[in-house]
Enzyme design. Structure first.
Site, PDB file in Angstrom:
ATOM      1  CD  GLN B 223      49.490  34.985  83.821  1.00 54.58           C
ATOM      2  OE1 GLN B 223      49.339  33.934  83.241  1.00 54.58           O
ATOM      3  NE2 GLN B 223      50.381  35.880  83.412  1.00 54.58           N
ATOM      4  CB  CYS B 374      57.152  35.957  74.809  1.00 52.93           C
ATOM      5  SG  CYS B 374      56.531  36.611  73.297  1.00 52.93           S
TER       6      CYS B 374
END
Ligand SMILES: Cc1cc2nc3c(=O)[nH]c(=O)nc-3n(C[C@H](O)[C@H](O)[C@H](O)COP(=O)(O)OP(=O)(O)OC[C@H]3O[C@@H](n4cnc5c(N)ncnc54)[C@H](O)[C@@H]3O)c2cc1C
Ligand code: FES
Ligand code: FES
Lengths: 291, 788, 163
Positions: B223, B374
């Protein structure tokens, strides 16, 4: 996630398959739908040297009524059962069972024969077959054929009465009496999971009284468990709520769960009680012509 | 956004345009890492430890090497020659790549087998013989700091216990004072267990090293490709891998959710293997490896206390937390925040004071924990506060909605300074909860529940009014390994008016190819279909820290808007030149500059683009492009109110989520369709830990949820039909007023569901149940009167 | 290891290979035939990312041996688009039935099987029908809508073109 090496055999006939098994001995395993065996092989929990594929034997895939029995060929798939009109109409307990096994994709390949032959107490059909008093038809070398009463079939976890060179070819289920009903109820954590516990119930009624019953339980013992006392307590009664309560308690007593990630022993007994009560009620309703 | 500035064809903000990336995915034409094939490529598989803590006495590779197809076996000793057996974590801790003398968690990498194909290396790992001597294990984090506990990190100098760090925030004395002067104090120990992101694609890479040029190319499930490149250069610079010779390509990613931020040993081994062999090496982990060894999330034991008055006024909050980090602190938090943004735990409420402290410890479990959908421990914080608020409501017998309404930070108090140091940008909490209550019919539900309870049926209603904090973050406070957490955008307008935009982020399903194009469409009036978006290739994309923690829209999205504004400024000069007027006389309206008061005297952005290359004014550089590195002035604070309705089967303890109303506020919305999709997915990832998922360990440190057999990812059958709605409170400091949405639902859903279950059982005396709420826990509450 | 010669008809074209007996069908499809739309997401037959049609029936190709498929028909995502997108592909596009796209090919193949056998499924039937396929991104709701879209489209084109 890659199985160890093996030799694959694809016999054309049942005899050829049995001969292969006979010749290859304990190194060989039958491959049916492959959905119990291949996952174990991919994790290298099983490493057979030979696989004998019986899925191409077309004469093992049938659902028919004959001589007072419902006869299921070993290679009938779960989705075959699920989609059969005969099953839906006359043997809803089998449809109940198929529908809660694994997931729809697995059910497209998983076979009824494999489900029983695997001897896994977590599998769902074994309890159903106990409740239905099924007979297991087995073929062996030199054209031999024997019928095994389902009560004598399951010997322990992944251990059955099948010989190494035998193939389960058919399951025979006595055709239902005039007024009878059956039901299978399973509690699972999510779709694709084996049962926390499940209960299979069949009931026959004569003149408003229960004349015979079958109750068996999934995944609460080393083999599927027949709850004999629970069956007996129903007989001769009109299966009132009090009797159902009694039978459910007896089923819970008969179960032999061990605590694991699916729940404690105490909880599983509680679940057996709940599910058995519900299954009896539903079987009774079905016997009375309801759903 | 009810009114869009652009037409649907232009497809700027607020349009639910269909996703551009889908054209390849629906055809099976995506390129995920396992789809990458290089000439001469070999495969790698990994031998893993069966023990949680053990000495390695010997590793015998003979049989494996004799197996056909096996080319090499790599052990810690091999890597040690290159000083690559250890690596830094993102939290400046260290972690083994391959062990030399001991393993510290089950499934830890022990050796790697390289061979011609997947099958021979799978055989090869079975043939590597490792002799272990089991050591005592530390599983329970509460016992990790006992004096007789074995020291797990005896490799670290000065590490004399398993304690890693202590972190605190807030005013301890003032909070104590408030507790002493409040009518009621409610306490509970709340545990959020280990879970796993379980993206459907596991992790893996293809590493290719060209011995002739010294160039390393790694296709990798990451990512954050740029951060990875920098880390690689730092770790392996000494063996000649310079940052300019490293190219990290993050291809299509099959779900990330934070799990594809860390650097896993497998990547490093594969890279080392390709450097050593000069061959491209493919490593794709299987699901068990993924669940058993990759970074976990959560695992916080929180001792929570709230001080309140009898009238329902919330006064003070105190939380003492034990964080189980496993064998290494391999979290992906910003450096200064070892417990992430946990101090957001005062939530949506106007507390007078609060004090939070967190201690991190080592245990014999895999290292972590990642920011799973989160922003760094916000899920834990929200779970704590939203459970505790319900417990206060129960204690003083006040309706849970009423208590929330009474204590919400009022709309006019923003920007709001929280007692733990945050500056909330904007919010309207009352409106969001009211909308959720109206939508779901709160009062009727209360009535229904009362009737059902009289009949002995179990039904519960649960609320969660969360405040999130995302978009890390301002460079003065936020960095990872020293790299500031800005993000970037580089936009080039071609002569024909089409554009290419490149970003430092990396989509894993969020739809960046579409939403970034929409931001550009909004700013420049170029149809979104004319904008190509590229991410994930460090050779071409501008530097950025990647996509996680809902930071892409807040940071890279803002960078895109800012780069567009630079372009627009130059475009204005060209327009003035073309229209033979001065810049002051021009006005902008979607896609064109026109002369004030003379609307048909105008040039479109496409005309301007053409002129930028064919007819640019003297004294101005040719071309039309801009790069912007956006350093956010503050974080953004999305919020929302969720209401869950559950029914409980008292005979089995099964919980069914009958309804779930989610009202989200993520500021201005770029693509409502995509936002709604993110919310559905996030809610499902909130349902999962609430009722199903957990990774736990037995006393020997053996994992008990290490495959999809035991790690219960919900299917379409368990997942309810989600009901969604929104309020819009733009972020005042963000260039397009957006806040980021990916994680709110994952953060907000679990407490809503738990609150509903506890509510259903509250008349039995149940105060709290830890997640996952298994049927057995519920059954015990009902039948065995076991209440927490 | 002795290899077997097999021929599998994939998306209408015969694909021949010399394979180990243990080769999984999914690896034959992905590695030998370079049809990488079919994915792998687990090792326990749970995720359905590998779903293909075998003689028209949806199966998990990670739990079938390539030799078992010898002489049979396999359909993968790559074969779904004819002159136009298949209504299911269109449905997933229109209804935002995917995010990362990793589960999508398997989902589409499962849904194909479902609609072939039950052209007008209810929401519950769709949810059950795709319950052998895990999606971590979408929460399934838009996948349900995508299947409904395809179901409607197939129905209307049938009634339009049929008689
Ligand atoms: C994800 C998943 C979830 C599952 N969940 C459930 C569940 O909830 N409930 C459930 O009941 N099952 C479940 N199963 C198991 C599934 O139903 C199996 O496929 C089935 O039990 C075995 O049938 P099979 O045809 O696949 O047998 P195979 O895997 O081919 O064979 C199983 C065993 O039986 C032997 N065998 C097979 N057929 C015969 C025969 N005719 N004669 C003699 N021996 C034979 C084989 O040698 C092997 O040892 C699940 C499977 C998976 C992959
Ligand atoms: S790869 Fe998961 S079911 Fe086949
Ligand atoms: S879209 Fe990502 S797993 Fe389904």
């Amino acid at each position: 996630m890659i199985p160890g090496a093996f030799d694959y055999h694809s016999p054309k006939t049942l005899d050829e398959a049995i001969n292969l098994l006979n010749d290859l001995g304990e190194d060989a395993k039958i491959l049916a739908g492959g959905h119990s065996l291949l996952p174990m092989m991919k994790w290298r929990l099983a490493e057979p040297a030979h696989l004998v594929d019986i899925s191409r034997l077309s004469d093992l895939d049938y659902i028919k009524e004959e001589n007072g029995f419902l006869c299921l060929g070993a290679m009938v798939t779960e989705s075959g059962l699920e989609n059969s009109e005969l099953i839906a109409e006359k043997y809803p307990i089998l449809k109940d069972t198929s529908e809660v096994i694994a997931d729809p994709l697995v059910r497209n390949l998983a076979s009824i024969g494999g489900n029983i032959a695997h001897g896994d107490p977590a599998n769902d059909h074994p309890a159903t077959m106990l409740a239905l008093n099924a007979i297991v038809v087995v073929c062996g070398p030199n054209g031999s054929k024997r019928e095994i009463n389902i009560d004598e079939f399951f010997l322990g976890p992944l251990w059955t009465a099948l010989g190494e060179n035998e193939i389960l070819t058919e399951i025979k289920i006595p055709m239902p009496k005039q007024q009878s009903g059956g039901c299978y109820i399973k509690l699972e954590r999510k779709v694709g999971d084996y049962a926390i516990a499940a209960s299979a119930v069949t009931l026959d009624f004569e003149n408003g009284k229960c004349s015979s019953s079958g109750i068996a339980l999934t995944n609460v013992g080393p083999t599927p468990v027949r709850a004999k006392d629970a069956q007996d307590v129903l007989i001769g009664t009109d299966v009132s709520n009090e009797v159902i309560e009694q039978a459910s308690n007896l089923a819970a007593e008969a179960s032999q769960p061990v605590g694991d990630h699916r729940g404690s022993e105490e909880y599983k007994r509680g679940v057996v009680k709940t599910l058995t009560g519900r299954a009896i009620l539903k079987a009774k309703n079905r016997a009375m012509g309801g759903n | 956004m009810s009114k869009c500035k652009t037409s649907p064809e232009v497809g700027g903000m607020g349009h639910s345009v269909k996703r551009k990336e889908d054209a390849r995915f629906i055809r099976g034409q995506g390129t995920y890492v396992d789809d990458v094939v290089r000439p001469g490529m070999v495969y790698m598989d990994i031998v893993r430890s069966p023990y949680a803590h053990a000495k390695i006495k010997s590793i015998n590779t003979e049989k494996a090497l004799a197996h056909p197809g096996v080319a090499a076996v790599i052990t810690g000793e091999t890597l040690k020659e290159y000083n690559l057996h250890m690596m830094p974590t993102l939290m400046s801790d260290t972690q083994m790549v391959l062990p030399i003398d001991k393993v510290c968690y089950q499934s830890q990498e022990v050796a790697a087998v390289i061979g011609t194909d997947r099958y021979s290396v799978a055989d090869g790992i079975e043939l590597v013989e490792v002799e272990y001597e089991p050591l005592p294990v530390v599983v329970d984090p509460f016992k990790a700091t006992d004096s007789d506990a074995p020291i797990i990190r005896d490799d670290k100098e000065g590490q004399e216990s398993n304690h890693i760090w202590h972190w605190e925030e807030g005013d301890k004395a003032a909070t104590e004072e408030i507790f002493n002067n409040s009518d009621v104090v409610v306490k509970e120990r709340i545990y959020i267990p280990r879970i796993h992101v379980a993206s459907i694609e596991t992790c893996g890479c293809v590493s290719e090293f060209d011995k002739a040029t010294g160039q390393l190319t790694v296709w990798m499930t990451t990512q954050a490709p740029h951060a990875i490149r920098t880390v690689l250069a730092l770790v392996a610079g000494h063996v000649g891998l310079q940052e300019d010779k490293i190219r990290v390509i993050s291809p299509d990613i099959g779900g990330g959710f934070g799990g594809k931020v860390p650097v896993y040993p497998g990547y490093v081994i594969a890279i080392a293997a390709s450097v050593v062999t000069g061959l491209p090496v493919k490593w794709i982990e299987d699901r068990r490896e993924n669940l058993q060894a990759d970074s976990f999330a959560r695992d916080y034991h929180m001792d929570c206390e709230i001080a309140a008055d009898k009238d329902g006024t919330l006064n003070g909050l105190r939380i003492k937390t034990l964080a189980d980090n496993g064998y290494a602190d391999a979290a992906a938090n910003p450096s200064k925040y070892p417990a992430g943004m946990f101090s957001i735990c005062t939530g949506s409420y106007d507390f007078k004071n609060a004090f939070v402290e967190v201690d991190g410890v080592y245990t014999n479990k895999p290292p972590g924990g990642v920011a799973y959908r989160c922003s760094f421990r916000v899920t834990e914080a929200v779970h704590a506060i939203e459970r505790m608020v319900d417990m206060v409501a129960d204690e003083i017998m006040m309706d849970a909605a009423e208590l929330r309404m009474k204590n919400f930070i009022p709309k006019d108090a923003f920007p709001y300074h929280s007692p733990t140091g945050w500056e909330y940008d904007s919010g309207d909490y009352h409106a969001a909860l009211q909308l959720a209550m109206d939508n779901i019919g709160y009062d009727e539900l209360l009535k229904e529940q009362k009737e059902k309870r009289e009949r002995g049926e179990f039904m519960g209603i649960g609320i969660c009014s969360f405040t999130e904090v995302v978009g890390a973050g301002p460079s003065k406070d936020f960095d990872i390994l020293g790299i500031k957490m800005f993000d970037s955008s580089e936009i080039r307008i071609h002569p024909t008016g089409k554009a290419i935009a490149r970003f430092g982020t990396k989509s894993q399903g969020q739809g960046h190819e579409t939403t970034y194009a929409q931001i550009i469409a909004e700013e420049l009036g170029i149809p979104f279909t004319d904008v190509s978006v590229e991410e994930g290739d460090t050779d071409t994309a501008p530097y950025g820290l990647g996509t996680y923690a809902s930071r892409s829209t807040p940071t890279a999205g803002a960078a895109a808007a800012m780069a567009c504004r630079k372009i627009k400024a130059k475009a204005k000069k060209i327009a003035a030149h073309l229209l033979e007027t001065s810049e002051e006389d021009l006005e902008w309206e979607v896609g064109k500059f026109s002369v004030k008061g003379v609307p048909d005297k105008a040039v479109t952005i496409q005309d301007i683009a053409f002129a930028a290359y064919t007819n640019h004014p003297q004294g101005l550089e040719a071309g039309l492009e801009a790069t912007h590195y956006y350093d956010p002035p503050n974080l953004t604070f999305p919020f929302g109110s969720y209401i869950a309705v559950v029914d409980i089967d008292s005979g089995t303890g099964e919980v069914k989520v009958r309804r779930f109303m989610a009202v989200d506020d993520c500021g201005n919305i770029i693509n409502p369709m995509i936002v709604e999709g993110q919310i559905h997915g996030g809610l499902t990832q909130g349902l999962a830990p609430a009722l199903y998922e957990e990774i736990s360990y037995d006393d020997e440190g053996n994992i008990t949820g290490g495959s999809f057999m035991e790690y219960l990812v919900p299917t379409a059958v368990e997942t309810p039909h989600w009901e969604t709605d929104k309020t819009i409170t733009p972020s005042p400091h963000h260039p397009i007023g957006a806040k980021g949405v990916g994680e709110s639902p994952t953060v907000g859903a679990p407490p809503a569901i738990v609150n509903a279950v506890v509510d259903a059982l509250s008349h039995l005396g149940v105060k709290h149940i830890d997640i996952p709420i298994t049927p057995e826990k519920v059954w015990r509450a009902i039948h065995k009167n076991e209440v927490a | 290891m002795e290899k077997k010669s097999i021929t599998i008809n994939i998306n209408g074209s015969p694909r021949t290979g010399e394979v180990e007996d243990r080769l999984l069908l999914v690896h034959f499809i992905r590695d030998d035939c370079a049809l990488t739309g079919t994915h792998i997401g687990c090792d326990s037959t749970h995720c359905g990312a590998c779903t293909v049609l075998l003689d028209g029936t949806a199966v998990k190709s990670c739990t079938v041996l390539a030799v078992q498929a010898d002489g049979r028909e396999v359909a993968t995502i790559e074969g779904m688009e004819g002159e136009a997108l298949h209504p299911l592909q269109e449905g997933f596009f229109e209804e935002h039935g995917l995010q990362c796209g990793f589960c999508t090919p398997g989902m589409i193949m499962s849904a194909k099987h479902l609609l072939d056998n039950n052209p007008k499924p209810s929401e519950e039937e769709i949810r059950c029908g795709i319950s052998g396929n895990l999606c971590r991104c979408t929460g399934y709701q838009n996948i349900v809508k995508s299947v409904q879209y395809a179901s409607n489209k197939l129905q209307s084109s049938e009634s339009a073109g049929g008689k």
